[in-house]
Design a protein around this motif. Structure first.
Motif, PDB file in Angstrom:
ATOM      1  N   SER A  18       0.859  -1.128   0.165  1.00 23.15           N
ATOM      2  CA  SER A  18      -0.004   0.041   0.104  1.00 23.15           C
ATOM      3  C   SER A  18       0.737   1.189  -0.100  1.00 23.15           C
ATOM      4  O   SER A  18       2.032   1.293   0.455  1.00 23.15           O
ATOM      5  CB  SER A  18      -0.993   0.050   1.185  1.00 23.15           C
ATOM      6  OG  SER A  18      -1.562  -1.043   1.304  1.00 23.15           O
ATOM      7  N   ALA A  27       1.532   3.586   2.121  1.00 30.48           N
ATOM      8  CA  ALA A  27       1.578   3.836   3.452  1.00 30.48           C
ATOM      9  C   ALA A  27       2.720   3.752   4.060  1.00 30.48           C
ATOM     10  O   ALA A  27       3.554   2.820   3.534  1.00 30.48           O
ATOM     11  CB  ALA A  27       0.462   3.078   4.331  1.00 30.48           C
ATOM     12  N   THR A  33      -2.423   2.865  10.299  1.00 26.86           N
ATOM     13  CA  THR A  33      -1.925   3.129   8.801  1.00 26.86           C
ATOM     14  C   THR A  33      -1.781   4.615   8.658  1.00 26.86           C
ATOM     15  O   THR A  33      -2.633   5.736   9.101  1.00 26.86           O
ATOM     16  CB  THR A  33      -2.751   2.793   7.622  1.00 26.86           C
ATOM     17  OG1 THR A  33      -3.353   1.364   8.054  1.00 26.86           O
ATOM     18  CG2 THR A  33      -2.336   3.256   6.404  1.00 26.86           C
ATOM     19  N   GLN A  49      -3.851   6.684  -2.369  1.00 27.57           N
ATOM     20  CA  GLN A  49      -4.351   5.944  -0.999  1.00 27.57           C
ATOM     21  C   GLN A  49      -5.301   5.070  -1.634  1.00 27.57           C
ATOM     22  O   GLN A  49      -5.622   4.183  -0.985  1.00 27.57           O
ATOM     23  CB  GLN A  49      -5.087   6.991  -0.318  1.00 27.57           C
ATOM     24  CG  GLN A  49      -3.808   7.762   0.403  1.00 27.57           C
ATOM     25  CD  GLN A  49      -2.591   7.420   0.691  1.00 27.57           C
ATOM     26  OE1 GLN A  49      -2.578   6.369   1.620  1.00 27.57           O
ATOM     27  NE2 GLN A  49      -1.637   7.772   0.243  1.00 27.57           N
ATOM     28  N   SER A  59      -7.913  -3.409   3.510  1.00 28.38           N
ATOM     29  CA  SER A  59      -6.915  -4.457   2.544  1.00 28.38           C
ATOM     30  C   SER A  59      -7.372  -5.780   2.556  1.00 28.38           C
ATOM     31  O   SER A  59      -8.197  -6.273   3.513  1.00 28.38           O
ATOM     32  CB  SER A  59      -5.527  -4.329   3.290  1.00 28.38           C
ATOM     33  OG  SER A  59      -5.714  -4.753   4.507  1.00 28.38           O
TER      34      SER A  59
END
Length: 275
Positions: free
Chosen positions: A6, A8, A106, A213, A235
């Motif tokens: 991701s 992140a 996150t 994102q 996710s």
């Protein structure tokens, strides 16, 4: 098994390496550069941080290295543990086992980090951004003011779209940014225009980060890269290529490869809390 990456800040323990038994000779900055040169061979790094050993230990340093990919971190750990690397004595390398309670939290990457990650996996020619709208928003106090030099801040709204042609994927994003004018009556024209430009730039960066994102990078065992678009969803676990076919489009790009080449835990860092 496919790996999902991701946009992140990597906080999972299987993406963080602890390196110790680093020599006391070189300064911390030199060690950081040397470690980055070695470990970046295994994958894209989020950060390399070097710290002096505690006073009760012998002189030297230890380091915390964060990867975006757990697979890359594991390869680096196995290859580097017990090796001298760039010094005469061997170092110890272990995967982090702390802060498991924080793994559910996150922290979004900022726009520059998002672009770095996209360039690495999709290639510089594998994606682009398109500004759909960039609009100035007046504040409540600004509407009552008579002149442009009397306003208190600049505020902009931006809508962008991240486009990935090789994957047939588009991801929209929006952002709002405000740049204050602390003493508008004392601001010169050049400073006034610079503040306005800064607000525009921050709004674009915020919208771009928002668009990323909604994307996730899928790295298959074969090394091929795919992308998943999932707005507002949690996710998922990617179990294999067969399970991914209905969700993603596989592209032949290898990590770090350009499109034309294809066709032939430890304590949270400050930038995690303020990405």
């Amino acid at each position: 098994m496919a790996e999902l990456i991701s946009f992140a800040v990597p906080t999972q323990s299987d993406k963080v390496l602890l390196v110790w038994e680093l020599s006391a000779g070189p300064p911390a900055e030199a060690l950081s550069h040397s470690l980055a040169a070695v470990f970046s061979q295994f994958g894209l790094l989020y950060s390399v941080r070097v710290f002096p050993n505690a006073a009760v230990a012998r002189p030297g340093f230890y380091a915390i290295i964060k990867f975006y990919s757990s697979r890359d971190a594991q390869k680096a750990q196995k290859a580097c543990d017990g090796k001298p690397l760039f010094q005469t004595s061997p170092v110890k390398v272990r995967l982090s086992t702390r802060h498991k309670a924080l793994q559910h939290r996150t922290f979004a990457l900022n726009s520059s980090r998002c672009q770095e990650l996209a360039n690495y996996y999709f290639g510089f020619n594998g994606w682009s951004k398109r500004i759909i709208r960039l609009q100035e928003l007046p504040g409540p106090e600004d509407e009552a003011l008579t002149g442009p030099m009397q306003r208190r801040s600049f505020k902009f709204f931006c809508a962008v779209e991240v486009v990935l042609p090789p994957y047939g994927c588009k991801s929209p994003g929006v952002g709002i940014a405000e740049e204050p004018l602390h003493q508008p009556e004392e601001e010169g024209q050049s400073s006034f225009l610079m503040k306005r430009k800064t607000a525009q730039k921050l709004a674009i960066q915020s919208a771009l980060a928002d668009a990323f994102q909604k994307l996730a990078i899928v790295v298959l065992e074969s090394g091929k890269v795919a992308v998943e678009y999932r707005p507002g969803e949690e996710s998922i676990d990617a179990e294999g290529e067969e399970d991914l076919q209905s969700l993603i489009q596989v592209n032949c790009l290898q990590p770090g490869q350009r499109e034309e080449e294809c066709l032939s835990d430890f304590s949270l860092e400050e930038d995690e809390l303020n990405p």
